[in-house]
Design an enzyme around this catalytic site. Sequence first.
Site, PDB file in Angstrom:
ATOM      1  N   HIS A  18       0.818  -1.222   0.000  1.00 57.29           N
ATOM      2  CA  HIS A  18       0.000   0.000   0.000  1.00 57.29           C
ATOM      3  C   HIS A  18       0.853   1.274   0.000  1.00 57.29           C
ATOM      4  O   HIS A  18       0.325   2.362  -0.204  1.00 57.29           O
ATOM      5  CB  HIS A  18      -0.933   0.041   1.214  1.00 57.29           C
ATOM      6  CG  HIS A  18      -1.975  -1.035   1.209  1.00 57.29           C
ATOM      7  ND1 HIS A  18      -2.824  -1.236   0.143  1.00 57.29           N
ATOM      8  CD2 HIS A  18      -2.307  -1.972   2.137  1.00 57.29           C
ATOM      9  CE1 HIS A  18      -3.637  -2.258   0.416  1.00 57.29           C
ATOM     10  NE2 HIS A  18      -3.341  -2.722   1.614  1.00 57.29           N
ATOM     11  N   ASP A  55      -2.431 -10.704  -2.431  1.00 58.10           N
ATOM     12  CA  ASP A  55      -3.028 -10.192  -1.197  1.00 58.10           C
ATOM     13  C   ASP A  55      -4.483  -9.814  -1.490  1.00 58.10           C
ATOM     14  O   ASP A  55      -4.809  -9.401  -2.598  1.00 58.10           O
ATOM     15  CB  ASP A  55      -2.241  -8.962  -0.730  1.00 58.10           C
ATOM     16  CG  ASP A  55      -2.674  -8.458   0.645  1.00 58.10           C
ATOM     17  OD1 ASP A  55      -1.954  -8.729   1.620  1.00 58.10           O
ATOM     18  OD2 ASP A  55      -3.732  -7.793   0.737  1.00 58.10           O
ATOM     19  N   HIS A  57      -6.178  -7.384  -0.585  1.00 62.42           N
ATOM     20  CA  HIS A  57      -6.332  -5.963  -0.863  1.00 62.42           C
ATOM     21  C   HIS A  57      -5.534  -5.579  -2.116  1.00 62.42           C
ATOM     22  O   HIS A  57      -4.484  -6.157  -2.380  1.00 62.42           O
ATOM     23  CB  HIS A  57      -5.838  -5.129   0.336  1.00 62.42           C
ATOM     24  CG  HIS A  57      -6.510  -5.470   1.616  1.00 62.42           C
ATOM     25  ND1 HIS A  57      -5.974  -6.362   2.519  1.00 62.42           N
ATOM     26  CD2 HIS A  57      -7.693  -5.062   2.135  1.00 62.42           C
ATOM     27  CE1 HIS A  57      -6.798  -6.477   3.560  1.00 62.42           C
ATOM     28  NE2 HIS A  57      -7.853  -5.709   3.348  1.00 62.42           N
ATOM     29  N   ASP A 139      -4.354 -12.899   3.313  1.00 61.45           N
ATOM     30  CA  ASP A 139      -5.622 -12.452   3.894  1.00 61.45           C
ATOM     31  C   ASP A 139      -6.829 -12.744   3.000  1.00 61.45           C
ATOM     32  O   ASP A 139      -7.948 -12.363   3.343  1.00 61.45           O
ATOM     33  CB  ASP A 139      -5.564 -10.965   4.271  1.00 61.45           C
ATOM     34  CG  ASP A 139      -4.841 -10.112   3.258  1.00 61.45           C
ATOM     35  OD1 ASP A 139      -4.554 -10.614   2.143  1.00 61.45           O
ATOM     36  OD2 ASP A 139      -4.558  -8.944   3.562  1.00 61.45           O
TER      37      ASP A 139
HETATM   38 ZN   LIG Z   1      -4.081  -7.254   2.611  1.00 64.36          ZN
END
Ligand SMILES: [Zn+2]
Length: 202
Positions: A18, A55, A57, A139
């Site tokens: 991120h 991931d 996200h 995740d």
């Molecule tokens: Zn994540």
Amino acid sequence: MAGKARNAFVAMRPPGHHAERERAMGFCFFNHAAIAARHAQTTHGAARVAIVDWDVHHGNGTQDIFWDDASVLYASVHEMPLYPGTGAASERGTQGTIVNAPLRAGDGSDEFRDAFETAILPRLDAFRPDLVVISAGFDAHWRDPLASLNLREADFAWATSRLMEAADRHAGGRIVSVLEGGYDLDALAKSTAAHVSALMEG
Ligand SMILES: [Zn+2]
């Protein structure tokens, strides 16, 4: 890149995908996958590096850093809508080297593997990377409390094997995998073990 190891897994925290060019966010301070890709290019002579991010996200930071870069392919499969809000399939970068394959809440093994096979692996083969970097977040596991995909350990092992095959075809087998997210500690441990076990095979 020096040939001393076939591949490598980097077990570390915090995650990195991120972190943007000028902004830390989402638990991330530095974008490890992006730094690894650029280091491979500037120090070890890799012309093209592919970063594959599973991931749950979207790796907005990695996308931001390489948005205008034809020498780095960034390919992500992730849940959407979800934090950080980016990652639509229409986001392709100015050089066409951004690949986003969003999944929906509730999707599981079938949708994940289908996205991998239809959206990501063909682009990887067309790009012919000299190194494959994996943003390996765990995740998307069904037990993870931060998201709603339903992957199992075997899915991460499967994806690892597909990327190893692609790396064998184009990159002399070279893979560096860096840990990203994963917030159910038991699921994280078992998923990481399945991933590393796959990396150690072949
Ligand atoms: Zn994540």
